[in-house]
Design a protein around this motif. Structure first.
Motif, PDB file in Angstrom:
ATOM      1  N   GLU A  19       6.405  11.842  -9.126  1.00  0.00           N
ATOM      2  CA  GLU A  19       7.217  11.154  -8.128  1.00  0.00           C
ATOM      3  C   GLU A  19       8.603  11.779  -8.075  1.00  0.00           C
ATOM      4  O   GLU A  19       9.164  12.136  -9.117  1.00  0.00           O
ATOM      5  CB  GLU A  19       7.330   9.678  -8.509  1.00  0.00           C
ATOM      6  N   CYS A  20       9.154  11.896  -6.898  1.00  0.00           N
ATOM      7  CA  CYS A  20      10.476  12.501  -6.702  1.00  0.00           C
ATOM      8  C   CYS A  20      11.537  11.678  -7.425  1.00  0.00           C
ATOM      9  O   CYS A  20      11.647  10.471  -7.214  1.00  0.00           O
ATOM     10  CB  CYS A  20      10.799  12.586  -5.215  1.00  0.00           C
ATOM     11  N   THR A  21      12.316  12.329  -8.279  1.00  0.00           N
ATOM     12  CA  THR A  21      13.325  11.609  -9.051  1.00  0.00           C
ATOM     13  C   THR A  21      14.578  11.325  -8.233  1.00  0.00           C
ATOM     14  O   THR A  21      15.242  10.324  -8.470  1.00  0.00           O
ATOM     15  CB  THR A  21      13.708  12.400 -10.313  1.00  0.00           C
ATOM     16  N   SER A  22      14.911  12.163  -7.255  1.00  0.00           N
ATOM     17  CA  SER A  22      16.126  11.914  -6.478  1.00  0.00           C
ATOM     18  C   SER A  22      15.929  10.765  -5.493  1.00  0.00           C
ATOM     19  O   SER A  22      16.854   9.997  -5.246  1.00  0.00           O
ATOM     20  CB  SER A  22      16.572  13.179  -5.749  1.00  0.00           C
ATOM     21  N   CYS A  23      14.742  10.612  -4.917  1.00  0.00           N
ATOM     22  CA  CYS A  23      14.471   9.483  -4.011  1.00  0.00           C
ATOM     23  C   CYS A  23      14.484   8.172  -4.794  1.00  0.00           C
ATOM     24  O   CYS A  23      15.017   7.170  -4.324  1.00  0.00           O
ATOM     25  CB  CYS A  23      13.116   9.639  -3.336  1.00  0.00           C
ATOM     26  N   GLY A  50      11.170   7.307   2.451  1.00  0.00           N
ATOM     27  CA  GLY A  50      10.063   7.010   1.548  1.00  0.00           C
ATOM     28  C   GLY A  50      10.223   7.727   0.229  1.00  0.00           C
ATOM     29  O   GLY A  50      11.273   8.274  -0.062  1.00  0.00           O
ATOM     30  N   ILE A  51       9.148   7.733  -0.568  1.00  0.00           N
ATOM     31  CA  ILE A  51       9.148   8.378  -1.870  1.00  0.00           C
ATOM     32  C   ILE A  51       8.004   9.386  -1.891  1.00  0.00           C
ATOM     33  O   ILE A  51       6.870   9.044  -1.590  1.00  0.00           O
ATOM     34  CB  ILE A  51       8.981   7.350  -3.002  1.00  0.00           C
ATOM     35  N   SER A  52       8.328  10.624  -2.257  1.00  0.00           N
ATOM     36  CA  SER A  52       7.337  11.691  -2.309  1.00  0.00           C
ATOM     37  C   SER A  52       6.549  11.604  -3.611  1.00  0.00           C
ATOM     38  O   SER A  52       7.127  11.457  -4.685  1.00  0.00           O
ATOM     39  CB  SER A  52       8.047  13.045  -2.224  1.00  0.00           C
ATOM     40  N   ARG A  53       5.219  11.694  -3.519  1.00  0.00           N
ATOM     41  CA  ARG A  53       4.351  11.667  -4.696  1.00  0.00           C
ATOM     42  C   ARG A  53       3.305  12.761  -4.597  1.00  0.00           C
ATOM     43  O   ARG A  53       2.799  13.054  -3.520  1.00  0.00           O
ATOM     44  CB  ARG A  53       3.657  10.319  -4.841  1.00  0.00           C
ATOM     45  N   TYR A  54       2.997  13.374  -5.740  1.00  0.00           N
ATOM     46  CA  TYR A  54       1.959  14.389  -5.852  1.00  0.00           C
ATOM     47  C   TYR A  54       0.990  13.983  -6.955  1.00  0.00           C
ATOM     48  O   TYR A  54       1.390  13.313  -7.912  1.00  0.00           O
ATOM     49  CB  TYR A  54       2.553  15.758  -6.230  1.00  0.00           C
ATOM     50  N   ILE A  55      -0.272  14.402  -6.843  1.00  0.00           N
ATOM     51  CA  ILE A  55      -1.266  14.193  -7.901  1.00  0.00           C
ATOM     52  C   ILE A  55      -1.614  15.562  -8.464  1.00  0.00           C
ATOM     53  O   ILE A  55      -1.881  16.495  -7.709  1.00  0.00           O
ATOM     54  CB  ILE A  55      -2.532  13.518  -7.353  1.00  0.00           C
ATOM     55  N   THR A  56      -1.598  15.675  -9.794  1.00  0.00           N
ATOM     56  CA  THR A  56      -1.950  16.927 -10.447  1.00  0.00           C
ATOM     57  C   THR A  56      -2.642  16.621 -11.767  1.00  0.00           C
ATOM     58  O   THR A  56      -2.833  15.459 -12.112  1.00  0.00           O
ATOM     59  CB  THR A  56      -0.700  17.814 -10.660  1.00  0.00           C
ATOM     60  N   THR A  71       0.490  19.451 -23.509  1.00  0.00           N
ATOM     61  CA  THR A  71       1.675  18.789 -22.970  1.00  0.00           C
ATOM     62  C   THR A  71       1.618  17.300 -23.292  1.00  0.00           C
ATOM     63  O   THR A  71       1.269  16.488 -22.435  1.00  0.00           O
ATOM     64  CB  THR A  71       1.750  18.985 -21.443  1.00  0.00           C
ATOM     65  N   PRO A  72       1.956  16.909 -24.520  1.00  0.00           N
ATOM     66  CA  PRO A  72       1.862  15.482 -24.860  1.00  0.00           C
ATOM     67  C   PRO A  72       2.965  14.630 -24.224  1.00  0.00           C
ATOM     68  O   PRO A  72       2.781  13.442 -23.994  1.00  0.00           O
ATOM     69  CB  PRO A  72       1.982  15.470 -26.382  1.00  0.00           C
ATOM     70  N   GLY A  73       4.105  15.249 -23.893  1.00  0.00           N
ATOM     71  CA  GLY A  73       5.209  14.507 -23.283  1.00  0.00           C
ATOM     72  C   GLY A  73       5.032  14.358 -21.785  1.00  0.00           C
ATOM     73  O   GLY A  73       4.000  14.720 -21.205  1.00  0.00           O
ATOM     74  N   ARG A  74       6.055  13.811 -21.147  1.00  0.00           N
ATOM     75  CA  ARG A  74       6.025  13.630 -19.693  1.00  0.00           C
ATOM     76  C   ARG A  74       6.213  14.958 -18.985  1.00  0.00           C
ATOM     77  O   ARG A  74       7.047  15.775 -19.369  1.00  0.00           O
ATOM     78  CB  ARG A  74       7.133  12.673 -19.263  1.00  0.00           C
ATOM     79  N   LEU A  75       5.456  15.157 -17.918  1.00  0.00           N
ATOM     80  CA  LEU A  75       5.488  16.395 -17.153  1.00  0.00           C
ATOM     81  C   LEU A  75       6.541  16.298 -16.061  1.00  0.00           C
ATOM     82  O   LEU A  75       6.680  15.260 -15.403  1.00  0.00           O
ATOM     83  CB  LEU A  75       4.111  16.629 -16.537  1.00  0.00           C
ATOM     84  N   GLU A  76       7.320  17.374 -15.865  1.00  0.00           N
ATOM     85  CA  GLU A  76       8.288  17.457 -14.777  1.00  0.00           C
ATOM     86  C   GLU A  76       8.134  18.798 -14.094  1.00  0.00           C
ATOM     87  O   GLU A  76       8.173  19.842 -14.743  1.00  0.00           O
ATOM     88  CB  GLU A  76       9.717  17.305 -15.298  1.00  0.00           C
ATOM     89  N   LEU A  77       7.922  18.781 -12.789  1.00  0.00           N
ATOM     90  CA  LEU A  77       7.760  20.001 -12.010  1.00  0.00           C
ATOM     91  C   LEU A  77       8.691  19.960 -10.804  1.00  0.00           C
ATOM     92  O   LEU A  77       9.018  18.884 -10.288  1.00  0.00           O
ATOM     93  CB  LEU A  77       6.319  20.139 -11.503  1.00  0.00           C
ATOM     94  N   LYS A  78       9.119  21.131 -10.354  1.00  0.00           N
ATOM     95  CA  LYS A  78       9.947  21.228  -9.165  1.00  0.00           C
ATOM     96  C   LYS A  78       9.021  21.379  -7.960  1.00  0.00           C
ATOM     97  O   LYS A  78       8.293  22.361  -7.850  1.00  0.00           O
ATOM     98  CB  LYS A  78      10.878  22.420  -9.282  1.00  0.00           C
ATOM     99  N   LYS A  79       9.020  20.382  -7.078  1.00  0.00           N
ATOM    100  CA  LYS A  79       8.146  20.360  -5.908  1.00  0.00           C
ATOM    101  C   LYS A  79       8.991  20.064  -4.663  1.00  0.00           C
ATOM    102  O   LYS A  79      10.120  19.593  -4.766  1.00  0.00           O
ATOM    103  CB  LYS A  79       7.083  19.265  -6.045  1.00  0.00           C
TER     104      LYS A  79
END
Length: 66
Positions: A14-18, A29-35, A42-50
């Motif tokens: 989910e977009c962090t700035s929105c 709205g809020i941008s969301r992607y499924i991956t 990767t046991p921690g939380r994933l962060e990607l630039k989208k």
């Protein structure tokens, strides 16, 4: 044969700035992607630039719970 816990799981990004701005004047709205991610690598939380179509720029999308 029963399947064990798979290494690859689906995650929502989910977009962090929105989200940070709440109800933003520019954002409608809020941008969301499924991956997918590998749970073992990767046991921690994933962060990607989208690309966020609501912000009209590339922003960091962080993993959220389903």
């Amino acid at each position: 044969m029963a399947k064990g816990k798979d290494a690859r799981i689906r995650v929502l990004l989910e977009c962090t700035s929105c989200v940070r701005d709440g109800v933003n004047k520019e954002s409608t709205g809020i941008s969301r992607y499924i991956t997918e991610k590998n749970r073992h690598n990767t046991p921690g939380r994933l962060e990607l630039k989208k690309f966020c179509p609501y912000c009209s720029k590339h922003t960091i999308h962080g993993e959220i719970k389903k």
